[in-house]
Design an enzyme around this catalytic site. Sequence first.
Site, mmCIF file in Angstrom:
data_model
loop_
_atom_site.group_PDB
_atom_site.id
_atom_site.type_symbol
_atom_site.label_atom_id
_atom_site.label_comp_id
_atom_site.label_asym_id
_atom_site.label_seq_id
_atom_site.Cartn_x
_atom_site.Cartn_y
_atom_site.Cartn_z
ATOM 1 N N SER A 57 -10.208 -1.403 -3.382
ATOM 2 C CA SER A 57 -8.514 -1.135 -2.502
ATOM 3 C C SER A 57 -8.664 -3.231 -2.582
ATOM 4 O O SER A 57 -9.479 -3.693 -3.589
ATOM 5 C CB SER A 57 -8.848 -1.188 -0.804
ATOM 6 O OG SER A 57 -7.211 -1.536 -0.693
ATOM 7 N N ASN A 58 -8.284 -3.887 -2.136
ATOM 8 C CA ASN A 58 -8.387 -5.136 -2.205
ATOM 9 C C ASN A 58 -7.672 -6.006 -1.211
ATOM 10 O O ASN A 58 -7.440 -5.152 0.577
ATOM 11 C CB ASN A 58 -7.084 -6.644 -2.737
ATOM 12 C CG ASN A 58 -5.771 -5.488 -2.532
ATOM 13 O OD1 ASN A 58 -4.683 -5.777 -1.979
ATOM 14 N ND2 ASN A 58 -5.247 -4.861 -3.527
ATOM 15 N N PRO A 59 -7.609 -7.395 -0.354
ATOM 16 C CA PRO A 59 -8.092 -7.540 0.911
ATOM 17 C C PRO A 59 -6.278 -7.700 1.549
ATOM 18 O O PRO A 59 -5.766 -8.667 2.841
ATOM 19 C CB PRO A 59 -8.162 -8.552 0.826
ATOM 20 C CG PRO A 59 -8.668 -9.154 -0.785
ATOM 21 C CD PRO A 59 -8.376 -7.728 -1.571
ATOM 22 N N ALA A 77 -0.089 -4.889 -3.781
ATOM 23 C CA ALA A 77 -1.200 -5.724 -4.340
ATOM 24 C C ALA A 77 -1.359 -3.859 -4.565
ATOM 25 O O ALA A 77 -1.927 -3.109 -3.704
ATOM 26 C CB ALA A 77 -1.864 -6.119 -3.918
#
Length: 399
Positions: A207-209, A274
């Site tokens: 995943s990403n922040p 995102a």
Amino acid sequence: MLKGKTVLAGTCGGIALYKVPLLLGRLRDLGADVHVVMTEAATRFVSPLTFQTVTGNPVHTDLFEPPRLWNVEHIALAERADLVVVAPATANILGKAAAGVADDFLSTVLLAARGQVLYVPAMDAAMYAHPAVQRNIALLREFGAEVMEPDRGRLASGLVGPGRYPETERILAACLRLLGPGDLAGRKVVVSAGPTREHLDPVRFLSNPSTGRMGFALAAEARRRSADVVLVSGPTELPPPPEVRVVEVTTAAEMREAVLGEAAGADVVIMAAAVADWRPRERASRKVKKTEGDMELRLVRTPDILAELGRDKGRRVLVGFAAETGDLVENARAKLRAKNLDLIAANPVGQAEDSGFAAVTNRVTLLARDGSVEELPLMTKDEVARTVLDRVVRLLEEV
Ligand code: C5P
């Protein structure tokens, strides 16, 4: 947005009164001319000076003005108001308004009001549940007023239940709807937000922040402008924006399905999510056992949702975001072309703390199909949302 609109706030003596200046400040920031009538009890909770300061207008109370004035300027104000918002609405004012009693400024104003009336009840759960209060609310609705449902939670009395004063954003959304129509009335806007999660087993994922803040701000702002808004969101911690339909998804594939499905009847699609670009090729149905050695992971591409929308663009306005760690403008311009977008908001990530993932503010450069490049100053994500939607409104006029 509210230039030329007059809002009259009727404030009563409830503990939630201390939250009301925030709402009135927001309405004033949006351009409304805000006036306040306070009941005598209200003046014991918050000073009229507070309301005078946030609205920039003199405040009307029962304390200093002789009643004979009621029939002149205050009635005129009630007649002129596009919206009367009674917040917090106590059991007392709901009872008086339902019965048509006019024994002070506020109750008199409520009888004279010509525009929309919004009541925001806030009181103890037992009082709220009382049949007399419920009957008064039903009567006021019958008279054409809108009465908001209070929130549930811990109340000043110590009880837990319905009766809490709602979040300012929820009240603001109701005010804007009643004051509408905004410049996106009759338009359907689809916004994507947040990260996606690509699982390799039930407990591990890529995943990403992304926190979803930018997309949520866009959805809330589009709704404030009267659009019919669908927010397709990956996992976030944010509360859903008021009056927005939220579709929760986890993976890029789920986001694709939800966005394409909603985009069919949409006028505007804004991809602020995102979205993960790769996912593990296999997803194990059970947790993969830890072994001594290293592990190799094979990743495959996820669908590019925005590019797919761009290939079958129709008359929709398409907006993308480009998070870049370098060559911001060049990379964003290439994406704008490759994905056939009308507008792209490029922002640097992984460089400064005031921009990018998880930040409250953002440094955005807007690039449009016509080749224009506009570098915006450091703004909050709410301000970025406003600027982006101003551009969207103009683009809608062109298609
Ligand atoms: O090509 P890149 O991923 O940098 O483009 C970013 C834009 O494309 C964003 O608006 C993002 O929401 C969208 N996107 C998408 N599907 C993907 C990846 C990105 O719609 N799989």
